[in-house]
Design an enzyme around this catalytic site. Structure first.
Site, PDB file in Angstrom:
ATOM      1  N   ASP A 143     -11.924  10.344  -5.021  1.00  0.00           N
ATOM      2  CA  ASP A 143     -13.231  10.990  -5.166  1.00  0.00           C
ATOM      3  C   ASP A 143     -13.054  12.331  -5.886  1.00  0.00           C
ATOM      4  OD1 ASP A 143     -12.162  12.718  -3.289  1.00  0.00           O
ATOM      5  OD2 ASP A 143     -13.577  12.213  -1.699  1.00  0.00           O
ATOM      6  N   THR A 183     -11.960   3.645   3.757  1.00  0.00           N
ATOM      7  CA  THR A 183     -10.955   4.370   4.549  1.00  0.00           C
ATOM      8  C   THR A 183     -11.615   5.608   5.166  1.00  0.00           C
ATOM      9  OG1 THR A 183     -10.199   5.876   2.810  1.00  0.00           O
ATOM     10  CG2 THR A 183      -9.138   3.725   2.890  1.00  0.00           C
ATOM     11  N   ARG A 184     -10.910   6.191   6.122  1.00  0.00           N
ATOM     12  CA  ARG A 184     -11.425   7.388   6.788  1.00  0.00           C
ATOM     13  C   ARG A 184     -11.633   8.503   5.769  1.00  0.00           C
ATOM     14  NH1 ARG A 184      -8.310   9.078  12.197  1.00  0.00           N
ATOM     15  NH2 ARG A 184      -8.451   6.838  12.369  1.00  0.00           N
ATOM     16  N   TYR A 185     -10.672   8.639   4.866  1.00  0.00           N
ATOM     17  CA  TYR A 185     -10.733   9.681   3.843  1.00  0.00           C
ATOM     18  C   TYR A 185     -11.955   9.469   2.939  1.00  0.00           C
ATOM     19  CZ  TYR A 185      -9.247  12.762   0.117  1.00  0.00           C
ATOM     20  OH  TYR A 185      -9.202  13.758  -0.819  1.00  0.00           O
ATOM     21  N   GLU A 186     -12.170   8.192   2.572  1.00  0.00           N
ATOM     22  CA  GLU A 186     -13.304   7.850   1.702  1.00  0.00           C
ATOM     23  C   GLU A 186     -14.627   8.139   2.411  1.00  0.00           C
ATOM     24  OE1 GLU A 186     -12.710   3.910   0.123  1.00  0.00           O
ATOM     25  OE2 GLU A 186     -14.829   3.694  -0.361  1.00  0.00           O
ATOM     26  N   GLU A 196       4.277   5.378   4.095  1.00  0.00           N
ATOM     27  CA  GLU A 196       3.590   6.636   4.409  1.00  0.00           C
ATOM     28  C   GLU A 196       4.604   7.583   5.056  1.00  0.00           C
ATOM     29  OE1 GLU A 196       0.365   8.136   3.958  1.00  0.00           O
ATOM     30  OE2 GLU A 196       1.751   9.659   4.660  1.00  0.00           O
ATOM     31  N   GLU A 237       0.837  -1.205   0.000  1.00  0.00           N
ATOM     32  CA  GLU A 237       0.000   0.000   0.000  1.00  0.00           C
ATOM     33  C   GLU A 237       0.871   1.254   0.000  1.00  0.00           C
ATOM     34  OE1 GLU A 237      -3.010   0.633   3.041  1.00  0.00           O
ATOM     35  OE2 GLU A 237      -3.798   2.335   1.874  1.00  0.00           O
ATOM     36  N   LYS A 279      -4.439  21.503  -9.596  1.00  0.00           N
ATOM     37  CA  LYS A 279      -4.125  22.536 -10.602  1.00  0.00           C
ATOM     38  C   LYS A 279      -3.470  21.866 -11.807  1.00  0.00           C
ATOM     39  CE  LYS A 279      -3.640  26.398  -7.500  1.00  0.00           C
ATOM     40  NZ  LYS A 279      -2.717  26.968  -6.523  1.00  0.00           N
ATOM     41  N   ASP A 298      -2.888  12.133  -3.357  1.00  0.00           N
ATOM     42  CA  ASP A 298      -3.074  13.586  -3.415  1.00  0.00           C
ATOM     43  C   ASP A 298      -3.473  13.990  -4.843  1.00  0.00           C
ATOM     44  OD1 ASP A 298      -2.352  13.882  -0.729  1.00  0.00           O
ATOM     45  OD2 ASP A 298      -0.227  13.800  -1.235  1.00  0.00           O
TER      46      ASP A 298
HETATM   47  C1  LIG Z   1      -5.142  12.075   0.613  1.00  0.00           C
HETATM   48  S1  LIG Z   1      -4.116  11.067   1.597  1.00  0.00           S
HETATM   49  C2  LIG Z   1      -4.957   9.494   1.550  1.00  0.00           C
HETATM   50  C3  LIG Z   1      -4.555   8.576   2.689  1.00  0.00           C
HETATM   51  C4  LIG Z   1      -5.190   7.164   2.679  1.00  0.00           C
HETATM   52  N1  LIG Z   1      -4.717   6.388   1.547  1.00  0.00           N
HETATM   53  C5  LIG Z   1      -6.703   7.202   2.712  1.00  0.00           C
HETATM   54  O1  LIG Z   1      -7.345   6.815   1.724  1.00  0.00           O
HETATM   55  O2  LIG Z   1      -7.251   7.604   3.742  1.00  0.00           O
HETATM   56  C6  LIG Z   1      -2.694  10.782   0.548  1.00  0.00           C
HETATM   57  C7  LIG Z   1      -1.502  10.194   1.303  1.00  0.00           C
HETATM   58  O3  LIG Z   1      -0.449   9.890   0.408  1.00  0.00           O
HETATM   59  C8  LIG Z   1       0.794  10.155   1.058  1.00  0.00           C
HETATM   60  N2  LIG Z   1       1.821  10.349   0.010  1.00  0.00           N
HETATM   61  C9  LIG Z   1       1.976  11.421  -0.804  1.00  0.00           C
HETATM   62  N3  LIG Z   1       3.009  11.221  -1.650  1.00  0.00           N
HETATM   63  C10 LIG Z   1       3.517   9.985  -1.357  1.00  0.00           C
HETATM   64  C11 LIG Z   1       4.604   9.218  -1.887  1.00  0.00           C
HETATM   65  N4  LIG Z   1       5.373   9.672  -2.875  1.00  0.00           N
HETATM   66  N5  LIG Z   1       4.825   8.000  -1.343  1.00  0.00           N
HETATM   67  C12 LIG Z   1       4.043   7.518  -0.346  1.00  0.00           C
HETATM   68  N6  LIG Z   1       3.003   8.211   0.195  1.00  0.00           N
HETATM   69  C13 LIG Z   1       2.745   9.427  -0.312  1.00  0.00           C
HETATM   70  C14 LIG Z   1       0.514  11.389   1.883  1.00  0.00           C
HETATM   71  O4  LIG Z   1       1.400  11.527   2.984  1.00  0.00           O
HETATM   72  C15 LIG Z   1      -0.923  11.152   2.337  1.00  0.00           C
HETATM   73  O5  LIG Z   1      -1.007  10.535   3.597  1.00  0.00           O
END
Ligand SMILES: C[S@@+](CC[C@H](N)C(=O)[O-])C[C@H]1O[C@@H](n2cnc3c(N)ncnc32)[C@H](O)[C@@H]1O
Length: 193
Positions: free
Chosen positions: A139, A172-175, A54, A29, A107, A103
């Site tokens: 989303d 997930t929490r985000y979802e 992470e 993951e 933009k 993420d």
């Molecule tokens: C919007 S959050 C989603 C977290 C989780 N997957 C969820 O669905 O709840 C995106 C996550 O990707 C991580 N992230 C960003 N760039 C990354 C990279 N190059 N490698 C690993 N994780 C990364 C960020 O730290 C962040 O926690």
């Protein structure tokens, strides 16, 4: 973190797949956020080896709390960005790659910062076993289109996007937050051909 992290932390990317047993498969993951999915999956699938990465400190500290009382033999964590770990994985070593709600970089001029690009798909194809799965969610409408387009145009992957979660999916929490706010989640399920 003092107790759990030393037991599961990957300190050298080359040792990312070292488990104390031979896992049936490896599931990987990328960006596990607060670690809810990873914590649940590793408990439900003790014969699978889980590797999560992470860089966000609050995320992996939360995961440490979630799994503190578990058997930790099937879970390993890289607390930095994914790329060095991916580079170090052997060819065809991973059965599933999960990328949940990366993420969006919404933009247009930032689109090159999105995790999914042709080069990254080539790297993920290298580490996936033939028939291995790449599961992505978002989303964010533009990012959903982007990931679908990128994965569809890549010669090594075949798959589709749907607004229906695959069977047995864990939200997930985000979802969950997105659903409450009325956003539509897309599930992109691709297979390495
Ligand atoms: C919007 S959050 C989603 C977290 C989780 N997957 C969820 O669905 O709840 C995106 C996550 O990707 C991580 N992230 C960003 N760039 C990354 C990279 N190059 N490698 C690993 N994780 C990364 C960020 O730290 C962040 O926690």
């Amino acid at each position: 973190m003092d107790v759990v992290l030393p037991k599961i932390k990957i300190t050298d990317p080359g040792d990312g797949l070292k488990f104390s047993f031979t896992p049936r498969e490896i599931w990987f993951e990328i960006g596990f956020g607060n670690g809810d999915s990873l914590a649940a999956w590793h408990r439900e699938n003790p014969d699978v080896g889980f590797v999560g990465c992470e860089p966000f400190i609050n995320g992996f500290s939360n995961l440490c709390k979630l799994i503190a009382d578990d058997d930790l033999s099937n879970i390993r964590i890289w607390n930095e960005i994914a790329q060095p770990l991916i580079d170090a994985f052997p060819d065809q070593s991973i059965a599933r790659v999960y990328l949940l709600n990366p993420d969006p970089w919404h933009k247009k001029r930032h689109a090159k910062r999105r995790f999914i690009q042709q080069d990254m798909l080539t790297q993920l194809s290298r580490i996936l076993k033939p028939g291995g799965m790449l599961l992505m969610t978002t989303d964010h409408a533009d990012l959903g289109e982007w990931m679908l387009e990128q994965a569809t145009m890549h010669p090594d992957f075949t798959g589709t996007a749907s607004t229906t979660a695959p069977d047995g999916w864990l939200t997930t929490r985000y979802e969950g937050k997105g659903a409450k706010a009325g956003r539509t989640q897309k599930y992109l399920v691709f297979t390495k051909t």
